[in-house]
Structure formats: structure tokens, C-alpha cells
Design a protein around this motif. Structure first.
Motif, PDB file in Angstrom:
ATOM      1  N   ILE A 109       0.836  -1.202   0.000  1.00 39.64           N
ATOM      2  CA  ILE A 109       0.000   0.000   0.000  1.00 39.64           C
ATOM      3  C   ILE A 109       0.872   1.253   0.000  1.00 39.64           C
ATOM      4  CG2 ILE A 109      -1.663   1.354   1.355  1.00 39.64           C
ATOM      5  CD1 ILE A 109      -2.840  -1.316   2.312  1.00 39.64           C
ATOM      6  N   ARG A 110       1.859   1.271   0.862  1.00 44.05           N
ATOM      7  CA  ARG A 110       2.760   2.421   0.942  1.00 44.05           C
ATOM      8  C   ARG A 110       4.061   2.061   0.226  1.00 44.05           C
ATOM      9  NH1 ARG A 110       4.277   5.869   6.428  1.00 44.05           N
ATOM     10  NH2 ARG A 110       5.364   7.569   5.354  1.00 44.05           N
ATOM     11  N   ARG A 111       4.136   2.396  -1.073  1.00 45.70           N
ATOM     12  CA  ARG A 111       5.194   1.897  -1.941  1.00 45.70           C
ATOM     13  C   ARG A 111       6.212   2.949  -2.351  1.00 45.70           C
ATOM     14  NH1 ARG A 111       0.281   0.661  -3.930  1.00 45.70           N
ATOM     15  NH2 ARG A 111       0.584   2.106  -5.655  1.00 45.70           N
ATOM     16  N   GLU A 112       6.130   4.139  -1.829  1.00 43.71           N
ATOM     17  CA  GLU A 112       6.999   5.225  -2.284  1.00 43.71           C
ATOM     18  C   GLU A 112       8.489   4.885  -2.160  1.00 43.71           C
ATOM     19  OE1 GLU A 112       3.226   7.131  -0.558  1.00 43.71           O
ATOM     20  OE2 GLU A 112       4.586   5.481  -0.085  1.00 43.71           O
ATOM     21  N   THR A 113       8.832   4.093  -1.169  1.00 43.41           N
ATOM     22  CA  THR A 113      10.232   3.722  -0.961  1.00 43.41           C
ATOM     23  C   THR A 113      10.836   3.059  -2.192  1.00 43.41           C
ATOM     24  OG1 THR A 113      10.061   3.528   1.440  1.00 43.41           O
ATOM     25  CG2 THR A 113      11.718   2.153   0.379  1.00 43.41           C
ATOM     26  N   GLY A 114      10.006   2.367  -2.976  1.00 43.94           N
ATOM     27  CA  GLY A 114      10.506   1.666  -4.146  1.00 43.94           C
ATOM     28  C   GLY A 114      10.926   2.578  -5.285  1.00 43.94           C
ATOM     29  N   ALA A 115      10.536   3.843  -5.245  1.00 43.31           N
ATOM     30  CA  ALA A 115      10.815   4.745  -6.363  1.00 43.31           C
ATOM     31  C   ALA A 115      12.264   5.215  -6.395  1.00 43.31           C
ATOM     32  CB  ALA A 115       9.871   5.944  -6.307  1.00 43.31           C
ATOM     33  N   GLU A 116      12.749   5.801  -5.298  1.00 40.58           N
ATOM     34  CA  GLU A 116      14.096   6.370  -5.278  1.00 40.58           C
ATOM     35  C   GLU A 116      14.981   5.773  -4.192  1.00 40.58           C
ATOM     36  OE1 GLU A 116      13.837  10.590  -4.926  1.00 40.58           O
ATOM     37  OE2 GLU A 116      13.049  10.870  -6.963  1.00 40.58           O
ATOM     38  N   LEU A 117      14.398   5.513  -3.038  1.00 34.32           N
ATOM     39  CA  LEU A 117      15.215   5.076  -1.907  1.00 34.32           C
ATOM     40  C   LEU A 117      15.866   3.714  -2.140  1.00 34.32           C
ATOM     41  CD1 LEU A 117      13.016   6.280   1.084  1.00 34.32           C
ATOM     42  CD2 LEU A 117      15.344   7.033   0.556  1.00 34.32           C
ATOM     43  N   LEU A 118      15.085   2.736  -2.605  1.00 32.42           N
ATOM     44  CA  LEU A 118      15.667   1.419  -2.830  1.00 32.42           C
ATOM     45  C   LEU A 118      16.762   1.445  -3.893  1.00 32.42           C
ATOM     46  CD1 LEU A 118      12.686  -1.106  -2.553  1.00 32.42           C
ATOM     47  CD2 LEU A 118      14.387  -0.476  -0.846  1.00 32.42           C
ATOM     48  N   PRO A 119      16.554   2.109  -5.040  1.00 28.99           N
ATOM     49  CA  PRO A 119      17.643   2.186  -6.013  1.00 28.99           C
ATOM     50  C   PRO A 119      18.886   2.876  -5.451  1.00 28.99           C
ATOM     51  CG  PRO A 119      15.565   2.698  -7.073  1.00 28.99           C
ATOM     52  CD  PRO A 119      15.288   2.634  -5.604  1.00 28.99           C
ATOM     53  N   TRP A 120      18.683   3.949  -4.665  1.00 29.43           N
ATOM     54  CA  TRP A 120      19.832   4.638  -4.069  1.00 29.43           C
ATOM     55  C   TRP A 120      20.602   3.700  -3.155  1.00 29.43           C
ATOM     56  CZ3 TRP A 120      22.241   5.709   0.430  1.00 29.43           C
ATOM     57  CH2 TRP A 120      23.196   6.739   0.434  1.00 29.43           C
ATOM     58  N   CYS A 121      19.893   2.967  -2.320  1.00 28.15           N
ATOM     59  CA  CYS A 121      20.546   2.070  -1.372  1.00 28.15           C
ATOM     60  C   CYS A 121      21.289   0.947  -2.089  1.00 28.15           C
ATOM     61  CB  CYS A 121      19.521   1.503  -0.394  1.00 28.15           C
ATOM     62  SG  CYS A 121      18.903   2.725   0.800  1.00 28.15           S
ATOM     63  N   ARG A 122      20.711   0.413  -3.142  1.00 25.53           N
ATOM     64  CA  ARG A 122      21.399  -0.628  -3.918  1.00 25.53           C
ATOM     65  C   ARG A 122      22.683  -0.084  -4.521  1.00 25.53           C
ATOM     66  NH1 ARG A 122      18.433  -3.767  -8.361  1.00 25.53           N
ATOM     67  NH2 ARG A 122      20.100  -5.244  -7.971  1.00 25.53           N
ATOM     68  N   ALA A 123      22.620   1.129  -5.043  1.00 28.42           N
ATOM     69  CA  ALA A 123      23.786   1.722  -5.690  1.00 28.42           C
ATOM     70  C   ALA A 123      24.905   2.033  -4.704  1.00 28.42           C
ATOM     71  CB  ALA A 123      23.374   3.002  -6.429  1.00 28.42           C
ATOM     72  N   HIS A 124      24.557   2.255  -3.434  1.00 22.81           N
ATOM     73  CA  HIS A 124      25.555   2.665  -2.442  1.00 22.81           C
ATOM     74  C   HIS A 124      25.878   1.571  -1.435  1.00 22.81           C
ATOM     75  CE1 HIS A 124      24.242   6.548  -4.063  1.00 22.81           C
ATOM     76  NE2 HIS A 124      25.402   7.011  -3.659  1.00 22.81           N
ATOM     77  N   GLY A 125      25.355   0.366  -1.634  1.00 18.85           N
ATOM     78  CA  GLY A 125      25.668  -0.718  -0.720  1.00 18.85           C
ATOM     79  C   GLY A 125      25.091  -0.526   0.665  1.00 18.85           C
ATOM     80  N   THR A 126      23.927   0.108   0.735  1.00 19.29           N
ATOM     81  CA  THR A 126      23.241   0.358   2.004  1.00 19.29           C
ATOM     82  C   THR A 126      22.136  -0.665   2.204  1.00 19.29           C
ATOM     83  OG1 THR A 126      23.729   2.736   1.952  1.00 19.29           O
ATOM     84  CG2 THR A 126      21.838   2.028   3.282  1.00 19.29           C
ATOM     85  N   GLY A 127      22.174  -1.381   3.306  1.00 18.84           N
ATOM     86  CA  GLY A 127      21.132  -2.363   3.599  1.00 18.84           C
ATOM     87  C   GLY A 127      19.825  -1.677   3.938  1.00 18.84           C
ATOM     88  N   VAL A 128      18.706  -2.301   3.591  1.00 18.47           N
ATOM     89  CA  VAL A 128      17.386  -1.723   3.835  1.00 18.47           C
ATOM     90  C   VAL A 128      16.566  -2.665   4.705  1.00 18.47           C
ATOM     91  CG1 VAL A 128      15.253  -0.867   2.808  1.00 18.47           C
ATOM     92  CG2 VAL A 128      17.438  -0.500   1.641  1.00 18.47           C
TER      93      VAL A 128
END
Length: 232
Positions: A67-86
């Protein structure tokens, strides 16, 4: 304990303290050996960028559900690119995606329950959300798991998600969603849920992970996944 495994700043400072100041404090604690890893919770990409310029952000803890999917837009790609666990929280959207919520239960919520005042639990938004829950039913049935387990596995299927924090009030509730730890949703499952999100109009944010890197997108059963538990 000799050190804390993970120490996170739960919200951006509300007293005007700049992120550079409090993030440096956390990095100093890590450098001193008092914590193993440091992270941020409920911070946006701009704030993550500011922190990363000073020192690596080990983890991010954002809200994320079907339902609350905003994290998938920018945050998840940023974290993948920077090696940040989510480590996502509220993957069942405060009970809405548990498979045990109904319009009648929402209407009966007591005044001291914050959900009684939340838009997701009222009117058309509630109708859309419950319609999405119904759509999880066939997916869950195919895999022999609960709707709650399927909803949690949906968040874990997204690239970059390391784990999920799931609340429980009883052992029975834990048993109801524990299967999500090993459930691997198929591309067809994810497509079915994406279509359901589209036609119900529930929530906001991207409806599926990017189509690229499919060899990793669908492995929600990765052995590197970890769970977080909290009471209530």
C-alpha cells in the motif's frame, strides 16, 4: 554487551540540528568501536546523500508495503547503488494487509487507536486497500501460506531489501507470517499483484520492481535475509 550491533537515527532531528552533526556523532561511535554499524530511518535521498558524503550509511529503515510503496521509487535504487542495507518496517501496513482486517473492524476501532483517525482506514481508501488484500488471497493460496506472509514476501522480493520488521501480539500471529522468510514469489505472482494494485488504485508508489536484473528481483528467499522483531 561490548558493542551495539546497529544504531540508527530514527527520524531527522526536529530541533534544527543539521544531519552533518548528528551523523558525525554516529560515525564517531562506530569508529570508537561502540557500535558495529550505523544507519538512518525515515530519511529521504537528499538526506542520505548528505550523510554519505561524510561517511557510509550502513542501513536505512523506511516504511514499505504493497500500500505504501513510495520507498521503491528512489530510496531502494539509491541504497542498492551505495551498498546500504534496507530494513523495511510496517510491511503489513499496520494490519491492513494481514488478511484479518475488515470494514467492520475498522469502524469498531476505539478512539484511542490512531488507526481510527488514519485515512487508510476510512472511506474509499479503505475499500481500495481491502480489495488489494483480497487480491493477495489467490497468491497466498497457491503457495500454501497466509495473506500476511504473502504481503511480507512482496516487500522482500524487491531488490535492495535486506529484511523486514514485523510486529506481533501473540505467538499465533508469528506463526501466521513466518512462512514469508522462505517464500519466493514468482514473476507471475508479482505481475498479478501489480495488476491488482493498478485496478484497485490502492496506495501510492511503483507497483513492481524494475524489470532489469530479474535474476535477483524474484529471489525473496535469499539466505542473506534477516528478520526484525518487535512487540506490539
Amino acid at each position: 554487551m561490548e558493542r551495539i550491533d546497529l544504531y540508527q537515527m530514527h527520524w531527522p532531528a526536529e530541533d534544527g540540528t543539521p544531519i552533518e552533526e548528528y551523523w558525525r556523532t554516529l560515525l564517531d561511535l562506530k569508529q570508537e568501536g561502540k557500535v558495529r554499524a550505523v544507519g538512518l530511518s525515515n530519511h529521504n535521498v537528499a538526506q542520505l546523500e548528505a550523510a554519505e558524503r561524510i561517511g557510509h550509511v550502513d542501513t536505512l529503515q523506511p516504511p514499505f508495503s504493497a500500500i505504501r510503496r513510495e520507498t521503491g521509487a528512489e530510496l531502494l535504487p539509491w541504497c542498492r547503488a551505495h551498498g546500504t542495507g534496507v530494513i523495511v518496517y510496517s510491511p503489513m501496513q499496520s494490519g491492513l494487509l494481514s488478511g484479518r482486517f475488515s470494514a467492520e473492524r475498522a469502524a469498531a476501532l476505539p478512539a484511542d487507536d490512531w488507526r481510527s483517525r488514519n485515512a487508510d482506514f476510512k472511506g474509499e481508501a479503505l475499500e481500495r486497500n481491502l480489495a488489494l488484500v483480497d487480491a493477495f488471497g489467490p497468491v497466498a493460496e497457491r503457495h500454501g501460506v497466509s495473506v500476511a506472509a504473502a504481503a511480507i514476501a512482496w516487500t522482500l522480493a524487491w531488490p535492495g531489501v535486506s529484511g523486514a520488521i514485523v510486529g506481533a501480539r501473540s505467538p499465533a500471529q508469528v506463526e501466521g507470517w513466518l512462512a514469508a522468510a522462505t517464500l519466493e514469489l514468482t514473476p507471475e505472482d508479482m505481475d498479478e499483484i501489480a495488476h491488482a494494485i493498478d485496478w484497485t488504485g490502492a496506495g501510492a508508489g511503483p507497483v513492481r520492481p524494475a524489470a532489469l536484473d530479474s535474476s535477483r528481483i524474484w529471489r525473496s528467499g535469499s539466505p542473506r535475509r534477516r528478520w526484525g522483531f518487535r512487540a506490539g
